[in-house]
Design a protein around this motif. Structure first.
Motif, mmCIF file in Angstrom:
data_model
loop_
_atom_site.group_PDB
_atom_site.id
_atom_site.type_symbol
_atom_site.label_atom_id
_atom_site.label_comp_id
_atom_site.label_asym_id
_atom_site.label_seq_id
_atom_site.Cartn_x
_atom_site.Cartn_y
_atom_site.Cartn_z
ATOM 1 N N LYS A 153 1.020 -1.226 0.213
ATOM 2 C CA LYS A 153 -0.032 0.133 0.091
ATOM 3 C C LYS A 153 0.889 1.219 0.070
ATOM 4 O O LYS A 153 1.996 1.171 0.698
ATOM 5 C CB LYS A 153 -0.950 -0.034 1.409
ATOM 6 C CG LYS A 153 -1.871 -0.949 1.197
ATOM 7 C CD LYS A 153 -2.894 -0.607 2.602
ATOM 8 C CE LYS A 153 -4.066 -1.575 2.419
ATOM 9 N NZ LYS A 153 -4.977 -0.956 1.505
ATOM 10 N N PRO A 154 0.397 2.073 -0.617
ATOM 11 C CA PRO A 154 1.435 3.450 -0.621
ATOM 12 C C PRO A 154 1.157 4.287 0.532
ATOM 13 O O PRO A 154 0.064 4.105 1.441
ATOM 14 C CB PRO A 154 0.683 4.332 -1.998
ATOM 15 C CG PRO A 154 -0.744 3.901 -1.833
ATOM 16 C CD PRO A 154 -0.673 2.565 -1.631
ATOM 17 N N VAL A 155 2.214 4.664 0.992
ATOM 18 C CA VAL A 155 2.169 5.772 2.207
ATOM 19 C C VAL A 155 1.638 6.931 1.874
ATOM 20 O O VAL A 155 2.053 7.509 0.925
ATOM 21 C CB VAL A 155 3.753 5.934 2.641
ATOM 22 C CG1 VAL A 155 3.687 6.983 4.025
ATOM 23 C CG2 VAL A 155 4.379 4.671 3.120
ATOM 24 N N PRO A 156 0.365 7.125 2.530
ATOM 25 C CA PRO A 156 -0.380 8.285 1.985
ATOM 26 C C PRO A 156 0.271 9.555 2.333
ATOM 27 O O PRO A 156 0.986 9.879 3.299
ATOM 28 C CB PRO A 156 -1.532 8.154 3.020
ATOM 29 C CG PRO A 156 -1.050 7.392 4.255
ATOM 30 C CD PRO A 156 -0.319 6.614 3.523
ATOM 31 N N ALA A 157 0.155 10.486 1.283
ATOM 32 C CA ALA A 157 0.923 11.937 1.292
ATOM 33 C C ALA A 157 -0.097 12.498 2.210
ATOM 34 O O ALA A 157 -1.358 12.521 2.195
ATOM 35 C CB ALA A 157 1.009 12.467 0.042
ATOM 36 N N LYS A 158 0.535 13.593 3.027
ATOM 37 C CA LYS A 158 -0.235 14.511 3.752
ATOM 38 C C LYS A 158 -1.317 15.314 2.901
ATOM 39 O O LYS A 158 -0.865 15.705 1.894
ATOM 40 C CB LYS A 158 0.667 15.363 4.469
ATOM 41 C CG LYS A 158 1.300 14.562 5.816
ATOM 42 C CD LYS A 158 2.067 15.616 6.675
ATOM 43 C CE LYS A 158 2.787 14.906 7.950
ATOM 44 N NZ LYS A 158 3.387 15.893 8.766
ATOM 45 N N ASN A 159 -2.493 15.584 3.314
ATOM 46 C CA ASN A 159 -3.354 16.428 2.744
ATOM 47 C C ASN A 159 -3.659 15.789 1.306
ATOM 48 O O ASN A 159 -3.886 16.842 0.626
ATOM 49 C CB ASN A 159 -2.879 17.743 2.508
ATOM 50 C CG ASN A 159 -2.436 18.398 4.154
ATOM 51 O OD1 ASN A 159 -3.419 18.193 4.980
ATOM 52 N ND2 ASN A 159 -1.351 19.072 4.163
ATOM 53 N N ALA A 160 -3.606 14.585 1.112
ATOM 54 C CA ALA A 160 -3.763 14.163 -0.331
ATOM 55 C C ALA A 160 -5.264 14.568 -0.549
ATOM 56 O O ALA A 160 -6.081 14.228 0.408
ATOM 57 C CB ALA A 160 -3.169 12.459 -0.540
#
Length: 864
Positions: free
Chosen positions: A118-125
């Motif tokens: 799973k991708p590491v979620p970007a902040k404020n995506a």
């Protein structure tokens, strides 16, 4: 998992993660810190996983709003187990299943990030989805909830509910109310529906599952998204004659009586729907219907005219009733002398010993009158018994005085410090028993129907249970009647129809939390409250306010803090509760702030019939059930004893399962269920009157396939017990269990007291045997190996708090000096003084309904 020397490898699966578990090959994990969010009951959590050397080095869990110990206790325990196992395939904490699962789900997602799955979620995506309809599932109160959720590329557009088993008018209310809120918020940070916390959680979890399937790009944002209350600045200000806080059994009866007296009424209800704990109770209330029992003035009459003007057949006794009556007949009339118990252990439920040591003198006149009644009954019964007439063919003895006296000795208890005795206030007990006998005609006038029975239920001590079967009423005032079933019809719609039809000004405010009593010039004049949408409520009362908010058995911290009765080795922070989550003692807190006194708060009743997985009540009777020790495989208690006796002996004879103590087996005939249906506990049948129904030849001939243990119960043949024990990991000898059942059954069939543990009222056997035309068992046909059994795995849960606000006979709330607080009244479990240290089964419903009416009449009396 091993507890107290007993293996529980399979029971551990009850609280295992839903995820597949992290790999043990640490090379698959990239070093670093990874965080993920998950839903928990009434909050969200964030789990942070630290990976060093390609292994799980640490797991920390942050709760984003919860403070309740039963929800937060797994955070450290489960996190440490994950580190030790290098996997999320670990046991959770019993009594905190939802929280345990939340930790493991969040860690699973974080580990998936570490593996690159799973991708590491970007902040404020930006929040986005793959458009389409997905079916998600989540764990509610009654099991899995399925939801079909439709997403556009940017948000939720539709939610429809699929398969679910949530309780009608309780949990299913959340499934009706929450979808619109989730869609409006485009996320899950919306308040749970009051009184349906677990159902709300299950639906949110199902929607989140669907969002994961839709490839949600910012999971945290979707979990956190909320919507501003549109009515945060709104206000309701109005005046009624009577304001009732709480819409359970006590509150609804108070409101109905007040409306019948010509008053305008407001009901403020914290939950999303009316009914309170009464709605999810067994539904049987204790009260003598004199038309259905032996008549001292006409001892041979087999029928009599009832409240409805029709003739009704009288019910029959059960084996063991005469013996109990003889003990009471021999009860010492001397003043109660506790000195014996200075050197001897007080054994709750041992009335043979207790009867030797006298009676509290305010109950003496009742005892003396009761003895006269018993003498007359024995004069009727013993000649027939001597002729060979079976006791269960005699008419049932039941009187007002017996009800009063059994409430007294059933609640006479000593605290753990052995420096305090407690029992019910005589005047309060006598009043609710006498007034309780007038409930039936009052309810019948509202359209409530009754079964012709005087049944029993766990811990009731006698046969005086009244089973209602819904009502037919005009609930909308349009002149047409409608049928409403079960507790919903009997306890909610019947009195609510009276309130609705009495005045257009009468009103019910649901999802409205009362938070303060308005106290002006030495008098309670109203209530301040707030609705779920933020609307402020100021409800003024011309005549009085009635608090009917129930007890606090769901507030485990308060139960522990006030406890005087239970050993702390048994009463733990992880004990389950049969109560709805809203029963936390709010009414007591509000009243104390205006000077109210309390009484008896140290005594909490535990319900022995409760499931280990979630603490929920396990409805069922005890007359043809046996309780089997998970330590020895033998019977250990008279199953017809009081509830505290059953719970205490469960603790002593059951095994420990993490934080849940006293786990035991509850075994009944298993004719595809409970051999003939439940009778006295919940109205699932016609009552126990002439016997329970199981234990016949049919039990042996019906083929019932073994069902694996599902966290609550198991069914199969007695010969298949080894498979059950292996599945549970319990080292018990099946032959010991079968022999214990066999010894019990033989005693029942031969009409003698079971040994070595006796039983007051046994109405059937567990195994199978044929009966002759005369109803007697043919012991030569007895079979246990091929008998169908139903086995529940149970442990005590908190159920009823005997203590509460101190009140007088008009239900005025009293201060510390014993003076009434003007304008303030209370009814139901929020009050104390009735039941001492233990409540008889079915007495709570009698008291709450009778006291609701008395409180309303008290207001009318004080405002003449």
């Amino acid at each position: 998992m091993r507890i107290s020397g007993v293996s529980f490898s399979v029971l551990g699966l009850l609280v295992a993660a839903c995820g597949g578990g992290a790999p043990t090959d640490g090379t698959q994990l990239a070093n670093g810190k990874y965080s993920a969010d998950a839903l928990n009951v009434e909050s969200t959590i964030t789990a942070t996983v630290t990976v060093k050397g390609h292994k799980i080095a640490a797991v920390s869990v942050k709760d984003n709003g919860n403070t309740y110990a039963q929800y937060t206790s797994p955070y450290t325990v489960v996190a440490q187990r994950i580190v030790e196992a290098q996997s999320t395939d670990v046991d959770g904490v019993t009594g905190a299943t939802y929280s345990s699962d939340a930790v493991k789900k969040a860690v699973d997602i974080a580990l998936a990030q570490a593996r690159g799955e799973k991708p590491v979620p970007a902040k404020n995506a930006a929040l986005a989805f793959t458009a389409g309809t997905y079916t998600g599932s989540g764990k509610g109160y009654g099991g899995q909830i399925q939801a079909r959720v439709t997403f556009s590329e940017t948000g939720v557009t539709d939610i429809s509910i699929g398969q679910q088993r949530e309780t009608a008018h309780v949990g299913d209310v959340a499934l009706q109310m929450l979808p619109a809120k989730i869609i409006a918020a485009n996320g899950l940070n919306v308040d749970a529906v009051s009184g349906a916390t677990m159902s709300s959680f299950g639906l949110k979890e199902a929607v989140l599952d669907a969002a994961d399937q839709a490839g949600v790009t910012n999971r945290k944002a979707f979990i956190d998204n909320t919507v501003k209350n549109a009515h945060a600045d709104a206000k309701i200000v109005d005046t009624w004659d009577v304001v009732v806080i709480g819409g359970g059994g006590a509150g609804l009866c108070a409101a109905a009586q007040a409306a019948q007296d010509g008053n305008t009424v407001l009901i403020i209800e914290k939950n999303a729907e009316l009914g309170g704990n009464t709605l999810v109770s067994g539904g049987v209330y204790q009260s003598v219907d004199h038309s259905l029992v032996w008549d001292i003035n006409n001892p041979t009459a087999t029928s009599a005219k009832g409240f409805d003007g029709r003739m009704h057949n009288k019910v029959r006794a059960t084996v063991g009733c005469v013996n109990d009556l003889k003990v009471i007949y021999g009860w010492s009339e001397a003043p109660f002398d506790a000195s014996y118990y200075k050197d001897h252990e007080f054994v709750a439920g041992d009335i043979e010993e207790l009867s030797k040591h006298g009676v509290h003198q305010e109950y003496l006149s009742t005892l003396q009158e009761l003895k006269k009644e018993i003498k007359a009954y024995l004069d009727y019964a013993e000649p027939q018994l001597q002729k060979g007439v079976p006791e269960n063919q005699l008419l049932l003895f039941s009187t007002t005085n017996l009800h009063i006296f059994q409430t007294y000795y059933g609640g006479l208890r000593q605290n753990t410090a052995k420096d305090e005795w407690i029992y019910g206030d005589y005047e309060l007990v006598k009043q609710f028993v006498v007034e309780g006998e007038q409930l039936k005609p009052w309810l019948m006038q509202m359209g409530v129907g009754f079964s012709d029975s005087q049944s029993t239920l766990v811990g009731a001590l006698w046969y005086r249970g009244n089973t209602m079967n819904g009502c037919t009423t005009d609930a909308d005032g349009d002149g047409s009647t409608e049928r409403y079933q079960g507790n919903w019809g009997s306890y909610v719609m019947a009195p609510l129809a009276v309130v609705r039809n009495a005045s257009k000004h009468n009103r019910v405010l649901r999802e409205t939390s009362a938070n303060e009593l308005i106290f002006e010039n030495g008098r309670v004049t109203g209530v301040k409250a707030k609705q779920a949408d933020g609307t402020e409520v100021i409800a003024l009362a011309r005549k009085g306010v009635i608090i009917a908010t129930g007890g606090y058995a769901a507030n485990i911290q308060k139960v522990l803090k006030t406890n005087k009765y239970w050993s702390r080795q048994y009463l733990s922070p992880n004990i389950g509760t049969t109560n709805r989550s809203s029963l936390r003692g709010d009414g007591i807190d509000m009243a104390e702030k205006v000077g109210a006194a309390t009484v008896g708060e140290g005594y909490t009743q535990l319900m022995p019939l409760a499931y280990i997985a979630d603490g929920a009540i396990a409805f069922g009777g005890v007359e043809n059930a046996v309780f089997i020790s998970t330590k020895t495989g033998k019977r250990y208690v008279d199953e017809c004893s009081e509830r505290d006796v059953l719970s205490l002996n469960g603790f002593k004879n059951g095994i420990d399962l993490e934080g849940r103590h006293g786990v035991y087996f509850y075994i009944t005939p298993g004719f595809g269920g409970f051999g003939g249906g439940f009778g006295g506990f919940g109205g699932f049948g016609g009552g126990f009157g002439g016997g329970f129904g199981g234990g016949s030849g049919a039990n042996a001939s019906a083929a019932v396939p073994a069902r694996r243990f599902n966290g609550r119960d198991w069914s199969g043949k007695a010969s298949e017990l080894p498979e059950l024990f292996d599945e549970l990991g319990i080292k018990l000898d099946p032959e010991v269990v079968k022999n214990s059942i066999r010894e019990y059954d033989m005693a029942v069939m031969e009409g003698r007291e079971p040994a070595p543990v006796g039983k007051r009222h046994a109405t059937g056997i567990i195994g199978s045997a044929r009966r002759g035309a005369d109803g007697k068992y043919d012991t030569s046909t007895y079979n246990i190996d091929d008998a169908n059994l139903s086995i529940r795995v149970l442990a005590p849960s908190t159920h009823h708090t005997m203590g509460g606000l101190k009140i007088d006979l008009d239900r005025r709330v009293l201060d510390e000096n014993g003076k009434a607080i003007p304008g303030l009244y209370a009814a139901g479990e929020v009050t104390g003084g009735f039941f001492g240290g233990n409540r008889l089964g079915g007495n709570a419903l009698t008291e709450c309904m009778a006291s609701g009416r008395i409180a309303a009449k008290g207001i009318e009396k004080d405002n003449k």
